[in-house]
Design an enzyme around this catalytic site. Structure first.
Site, mmCIF file in Angstrom:
data_model
loop_
_atom_site.group_PDB
_atom_site.id
_atom_site.type_symbol
_atom_site.label_atom_id
_atom_site.label_comp_id
_atom_site.label_asym_id
_atom_site.label_seq_id
_atom_site.Cartn_x
_atom_site.Cartn_y
_atom_site.Cartn_z
ATOM 1 N N SER A 34 47.435 37.019 21.438
ATOM 2 C CA SER A 34 46.027 37.205 22.350
ATOM 3 C C SER A 34 44.915 36.468 21.337
ATOM 4 O O SER A 34 45.532 36.182 20.329
ATOM 5 C CB SER A 34 45.949 38.464 22.917
ATOM 6 O OG SER A 34 44.855 38.344 23.630
ATOM 7 N N ASN A 35 44.117 36.803 21.679
ATOM 8 C CA ASN A 35 42.677 36.644 20.717
ATOM 9 C C ASN A 35 41.727 37.483 20.743
ATOM 10 O O ASN A 35 41.576 38.504 21.543
ATOM 11 C CB ASN A 35 42.253 35.209 21.140
ATOM 12 C CG ASN A 35 41.887 34.991 22.436
ATOM 13 O OD1 ASN A 35 40.986 35.523 22.845
ATOM 14 N ND2 ASN A 35 42.384 34.323 23.093
ATOM 15 N N ASP A 36 40.449 37.583 20.231
ATOM 16 C CA ASP A 36 39.471 38.342 20.008
ATOM 17 C C ASP A 36 38.484 38.607 21.221
ATOM 18 O O ASP A 36 37.656 39.200 21.057
ATOM 19 C CB ASP A 36 38.798 38.107 18.785
ATOM 20 C CG ASP A 36 39.543 38.748 17.423
ATOM 21 O OD1 ASP A 36 40.501 39.481 17.672
ATOM 22 O OD2 ASP A 36 39.208 38.253 16.517
#
Ligand code: C5P
Length: 407
Positions: free
Chosen positions: A212-214
């Site tokens: 995933s990512n932030d």
């Protein structure tokens, strides 16, 4: 933002939740509203008028017959002054009086003179709330045009669970915001369908791990909230589910890019605006493991996982574009404008909103953002750093080419 400089009358009636009116007044003042308070005599048994006077910075009205001002009739002047009124908590008694047009003390007399939008927040013992008389009165008040916020279910002052608790104050403030928007913002997106995507997608590696990512989803949520304020019917397709939904906003919770794509495609033909604020993962696992992948206990051993590229959802929407206005986001850490311009063309979209995610105080997860908008006609608009909700309003103003509100 919507409540800035709005004149709000807070009517506090005599239930145990009256003490929570302090927090309501505080939050409304914090939101920039001008607040005046009325209390019934029984409310003043639970909490002192002085507390609410200090918090609202205005004299609190408690008695119909203490007319100090010879030029005005106090309760009429109060009712005329308000842009919005909220009754919190609203007891069974005030609900009963209001639905029958009884005006026999300061709160009921003033409420009968109120002509602006009015929100009622019933809070009482669950049996009192469920009583056919209360339900009948509430139904009638709804028909009369009052806004109602249903009480929460939970632990009551009586020591047992039931429906009757005053909702959390942030929920009351949010409800007031959407009522204010409906009445004071031009409904530029009325009868329009808007899709807003938000949050980073999660691409499963195995049942307990993911790529995933932030992205926090905050910018997408702000765009969706303003769209709902402007009267749109919003499909909020998000990987995060902690955002409060407005009346005309539907949460469609998704996890992966493929799920997001499916939900968008199902709605795309009937949609007028698509705001792709989600940070869609560019890759996913070629094969998702059915069970948790075990480590091999051989330090520094190379592990190879095959990744496959996700579809570019926005580019596909661009290919199939008809009436839709497509808005993409370009989160970059270098060559921001150049990459944004390239994306605008390659994805065949109308607007791209470029932001530099290498700066810690803006972009991903931050409360603030600073963006540049570019459109396919070559227009470039630089916006200064501001809170995401204010930015969302500016962005919609630019896209719709219409100032939403002059302040
Ligand atoms: O190409 P890039 O990922 O930088 O483009 C960002 C924009 O494209 C965002 O609006 C994002 O939501 C969208 N996007 C997409 N599908 C992908 C990757 C990004 O729709 N697979």
């Amino acid at each position: 933002m919507v409540l800035l400089r709005k004149k709000i009358g807070v009517v506090v009636t005599g239930g145990i939740a009256a003490y929570k009116a302090t927090e309501l007044v505080r939050q409304l003042v914090k939101a920039g509203a001008i607040v005046r308070v009325i209390m019934t005599k029984s409310a003043s048994e639970f909490i002192t008028p002085l507390t609410l006077q200090v918090l609202s910075r205005h004299e609190v009205l408690i008695d119909t017959f203490s007319e100090n001002d010879t030029e005005h009739v106090q309760h009429i002047e109060f009712a005329d002054w308000c842009d919005l009124v909220v009754v919190a908590p609203a007891t069974a008694n005030i609900i009963g009086k209001l639905s029958n047009g009884i005006a026999d003390e300061i709160a009921s007399t003033t409420l009968l003179a109120v002509a602006c939008p009015c929100l009622l927040c019933p809070a009482m013992n669950t049996n009192m709330y469920q009583h056919p008389a209360t339900q009948r009165n509430l139904k009638r008040l709804k028909k009369d045009g009052y806004y109602l916020l249903e009480p929460d279910t939970g632990f009551l002052a009586e020591g047992y669970e039931g429906k009757g608790r005053l909702p959390v104050i942030t929920q009351i403030v949010e409800k007031l915001e959407s009522i204010a928007a409906k009445h004071f913002y031009p409904q530029l997106l009325e009868n329009k369908k808007v899709i807003v995507t938000a949050g980073g997608t999660r691409e499963r590696i195995d049942p307990v791990r993911y790529i995933s990512n932030d992205s926090s989803g905050k910018m997408g949520y702000a765009m969706a909230k303003i769209a709902s304020f402007l009267g749109a019917e919003v499909s909020f397709i998000s990987t995060k589910d902690h955002f409060p939904m407005m009346d005309n906003m539907d949460l469609i919770l998704v996890e992966s890019a493929l799920q997001m794509q499916k939900e968008i495609n199902e709605r795309y033909a009937q949609t007028d605006y698509v705001i792709m604020a989600a940070a869609v993962s560019d890759f996913r696992m070629m094969d998702q493991a059915e069970h948790k992948i075990k480590k091999k206990d051989q330090e520094n051993e190379k592990i190879l996982w095959e990744l496959i590229e996700n579809p570019d959802i926005l580019a596909e929407l661009g290919q199939n574009k008809k009436q839709q206005v497509l808005v993409g986001f370009a989160a970059e850490t270098q060559n921001l404008i150049e990459y944004a311009q390239r994306k605008l063309k390659s994805k065949r979209i109308d607007w791209i909103i470029a932001n530099d995610v290498s700066q810690k105080d803006i972009g991903f997860n931050s409360k603030n953002n600073q963006v540049t908008l570019l459109n396919e006609k070559g227009q470039v608009v630089n916006l200064p750093k501001m809170e995401k909700i204010d930015l969302a309003r500016k962005v919609w103003e630019i896209i719709l080419n219409d100032p939403i509100i002059k302040d």
